[in-house]
Design a protein around this motif. Structure first.
Motif, short mmCIF file in Angstrom:
data_model
loop_
_atom_site.label_atom_id
_atom_site.label_comp_id
_atom_site.label_asym_id
_atom_site.label_seq_id
_atom_site.Cartn_x
_atom_site.Cartn_y
_atom_site.Cartn_z
N ARG A 19 0.82 -1.21 0.00
CA ARG A 19 0.00 0.00 0.00
C ARG A 19 0.86 1.27 0.00
O ARG A 19 0.32 2.37 0.12
CB ARG A 19 -0.95 -0.01 1.21
N ASP A 20 2.14 1.10 -0.18
CA ASP A 20 3.06 2.24 -0.26
C ASP A 20 2.94 2.86 -1.66
O ASP A 20 3.18 2.16 -2.66
CB ASP A 20 4.48 1.77 -0.02
N PRO A 21 2.59 4.14 -1.77
CA PRO A 21 2.47 4.76 -3.09
C PRO A 21 3.73 4.64 -3.93
O PRO A 21 3.64 4.55 -5.16
CB PRO A 21 2.16 6.23 -2.76
N LYS A 22 4.89 4.64 -3.29
CA LYS A 22 6.14 4.52 -4.05
C LYS A 22 6.23 3.17 -4.74
O LYS A 22 6.60 3.10 -5.93
CB LYS A 22 7.35 4.70 -3.13
N PHE A 23 5.89 2.09 -4.04
CA PHE A 23 5.89 0.77 -4.68
C PHE A 23 4.92 0.75 -5.86
O PHE A 23 5.25 0.27 -6.95
CB PHE A 23 5.52 -0.33 -3.69
N GLN A 24 3.71 1.26 -5.65
CA GLN A 24 2.69 1.22 -6.69
C GLN A 24 3.12 2.00 -7.92
O GLN A 24 3.04 1.49 -9.06
CB GLN A 24 1.37 1.78 -6.12
N LEU A 25 3.60 3.23 -7.72
CA LEU A 25 3.99 4.06 -8.85
C LEU A 25 5.24 3.52 -9.53
O LEU A 25 5.35 3.55 -10.77
CB LEU A 25 4.22 5.50 -8.37
N PHE B 83 4.14 0.72 -11.87
CA PHE B 83 3.54 1.22 -13.11
C PHE B 83 4.62 1.77 -14.04
O PHE B 83 4.60 1.52 -15.25
CB PHE B 83 2.53 2.33 -12.78
N ARG B 84 5.56 2.53 -13.47
CA ARG B 84 6.60 3.15 -14.30
C ARG B 84 7.59 2.12 -14.84
O ARG B 84 8.08 2.25 -15.97
CB ARG B 84 7.33 4.21 -13.47
N HIS B 85 7.86 1.10 -14.05
CA HIS B 85 8.73 0.01 -14.51
C HIS B 85 8.13 -0.65 -15.74
O HIS B 85 8.84 -0.88 -16.74
CB HIS B 85 8.91 -1.01 -13.39
N ARG B 86 6.84 -0.95 -15.68
CA ARG B 86 6.17 -1.60 -16.81
C ARG B 86 6.23 -0.71 -18.05
O ARG B 86 6.58 -1.18 -19.15
CB ARG B 86 4.71 -1.91 -16.44
N PHE C 40 -3.81 10.50 -8.96
CA PHE C 40 -4.62 10.02 -7.83
C PHE C 40 -3.81 10.11 -6.54
O PHE C 40 -4.29 10.60 -5.51
CB PHE C 40 -5.06 8.59 -8.10
N ILE C 41 -2.57 9.66 -6.58
CA ILE C 41 -1.71 9.72 -5.40
C ILE C 41 -1.51 11.16 -4.95
O ILE C 41 -1.55 11.47 -3.76
CB ILE C 41 -0.35 9.05 -5.70
N GLU C 42 -1.34 12.05 -5.91
CA GLU C 42 -1.18 13.47 -5.60
C GLU C 42 -2.44 14.04 -4.94
O GLU C 42 -2.36 14.82 -3.99
CB GLU C 42 -0.86 14.23 -6.89
N ALA C 43 -3.61 13.65 -5.44
CA ALA C 43 -4.88 14.12 -4.88
C ALA C 43 -5.06 13.64 -3.44
O ALA C 43 -5.54 14.38 -2.58
CB ALA C 43 -6.04 13.66 -5.75
#
Length: 428
Positions: A270-276, A279-282, A330-333
């Motif tokens: 649930r860490d935004p850094k892992f999630q983002l 996505f960016r890695h892909r 979304f993370i920024e919001a």
């Protein structure tokens, strides 16, 4: 035709009945040997004198091209934003009905709301999370479009052009599928015309074609990504939306850390850094690999043949990039939300959106060992648990859209006496 007299050489033909939006009177126009008066030339950005000389108030080709694009993207911005509105209406109808409708349950106990069933949560809760994600992304798009219209900045024009093409394509395609899911989630009552899914589906369907076919628009996004990728290696700058490709693309393309690939704790997932980062890695890997494939195939197939050979790869790249932008907004919001309680609710919904997207493309992450098998299983398990948690606040989440009954206009979505109004409408 009775009230409009055509001039000689001008022909008008009605396009006939359409699948939806028949309140829009589409027609075809043909000119046969008609001279257009000079006063009626479309010459806002450039003009042609009587002796054939071209002039423009805009000094460069790029500025003229940018100004022209600036006129085209407005429709795409509007369609992306409007499609989110349709998604909000359909999700509101389906979720309110699912909270109201009770069916079966444990022996000798009251029946339960159908939204308590895991299968119904699986259909509707990620959709609700996506609706919130697209809301923040399109609000950002409208802001950037407004800024572009005020400044006519060349880089901003190019950025908004690609972003509007991508968001319009991605969101309208998603909403078209979501409308069918919402209809099915409401069973037979969802098939009743009065509950609007049929009308919404028919009227919205053309959004996938308006202002550019969605498949073509995604190719524009992919082409722009490849252009930015090339500029990166030539020392060029990247606009804000694409900046992650410049700032840390090398780290996203590095071999995955075998330790973090196994981390499966809830705090990590649930860490935004892992999630983002995921996505960016892909997106970064897709961009690098398609660039190499295009270079390879162009030697034997030419530019057009190579593009066609890699077309599905290019479309996947464009969708991946747009999903990355959506998650970032979304993370920024969530981070900027001033109310702690509301921020916690948004964080829950954001996490569901991110993990559901990762799980839906888990094969990609597994193929490059970005996610180990145990981590993939943990992502799936947590996404289902977050769906359950979002279900507990689903009413408040759809109420936050502030759609009054005269806007939803579906009896099964009324906030009071829904069944009574529905049966009255159908004649009982």
């Amino acid at each position: 035709m009775k009230t409009h007299q055509t001039l000689p050489g001008v022909e008008i033909q009605d396009c006939g009945q359409k699948v939806g939006l028949n309140g829009v009177d589409n027609g075809a126009l043909r000119f046969r040997s008609v001279r257009i008066p000079r006063d009626n030339l479309l010459n806002r950005f450039g003009d042609v004198s009587r002796d054939g000389k071209y002039t423009s108030s805009l000094p460069t080709i790029n500025k003229r091209f940018g100004a022209t694009l600036g006129e085209l993207v407005g429709g795409r911005v509007a369609l992306a934003y409007s499609s989110v509105g349709v998604l909000k209406v359909s999700a509101t109808i389906a979720i309110r009905y699912s909270l109201l409708r009770q069916q079966f349950g444990p022996p000798k106990q009251p029946e339960v709301s159908i939204l308590d069933y895991q299968s119904q949560q699986h259909k509707l809760m990620p959709m609700l999370a996506s609706t919130y994600a697209y809301h923040f992304a399109t609000v950002y798009l409208v802001e950037k479009y407004s800024e572009m219209k005020k400044t006519n900045d060349e880089q901003l024009v190019a950025d908004v052009h690609a972003l509007s093409a991508g968001l319009k394509s991605y969101i309208t395609s998603y909403t078209a599928k979501a409308l069918s899911v919402c209809r099915e989630a409401c069973g037979g009552h969802g098939y009743a015309a009065v509950n609007r899914f049929g009308g919404l589906r028919n009227d919205h369907d053309i959004f996938q074609t308006f202002e550019g076919d969605n498949t073509v628009l995604l190719q524009q996004v992919a082409a722009d990504l490849l252009k930015r990728y090339k500029e990166k290696f030539q020392g060029g700058t990247l606009t804000v939306t694409w900046s992650y490709l410049r700032e840390s693309m090398s780290s996203y393309l590095a071999q995955p850390n075998p330790v973090t690939a196994r981390w499966e704790g809830e705090d990590h997932l649930r860490d935004p850094k892992f999630q983002l980062d995921a996505f960016r890695h892909r997106t970064s890997r897709l961009l690098q690999s398609v660039a190499m494939r295009l270079k390879k195939h162009s030697k034997t197939l030419g530019t057009f043949g190579a593009w066609n050979r890699c077309l599905n790869h290019l479309l996947t790249l464009a969708e991946s990039h747009i999903e990355t932008v959506i998650l970032a907004k979304f993370i920024e919001a969530v981070r900027k939300c001033p109310d702690p309680s509301a921020r916690a609710g948004l964080k829950l919904v954001c996490d569901l959106y991110a993990l559901d997207r990762i799980w839906n493309d888990i094969g990609t992450y597994r193929n490059v060992d970005y996610v180990a098998p145990n981590k993939a299983k943990a992502i799936h398990k947590l996404a289902e648990y977050l769906s359950f948690q979002v279900r507990n606040v689903a009413k408040e989440l759809v109420d936050a859209f502030e759609l009054p009954d005269h806007v939803t206009r579906a009896p099964i979505a009324m906030q009071a006496d829904a069944y009574a109004q529905y049966t009255q409408v159908v004649g009982f």
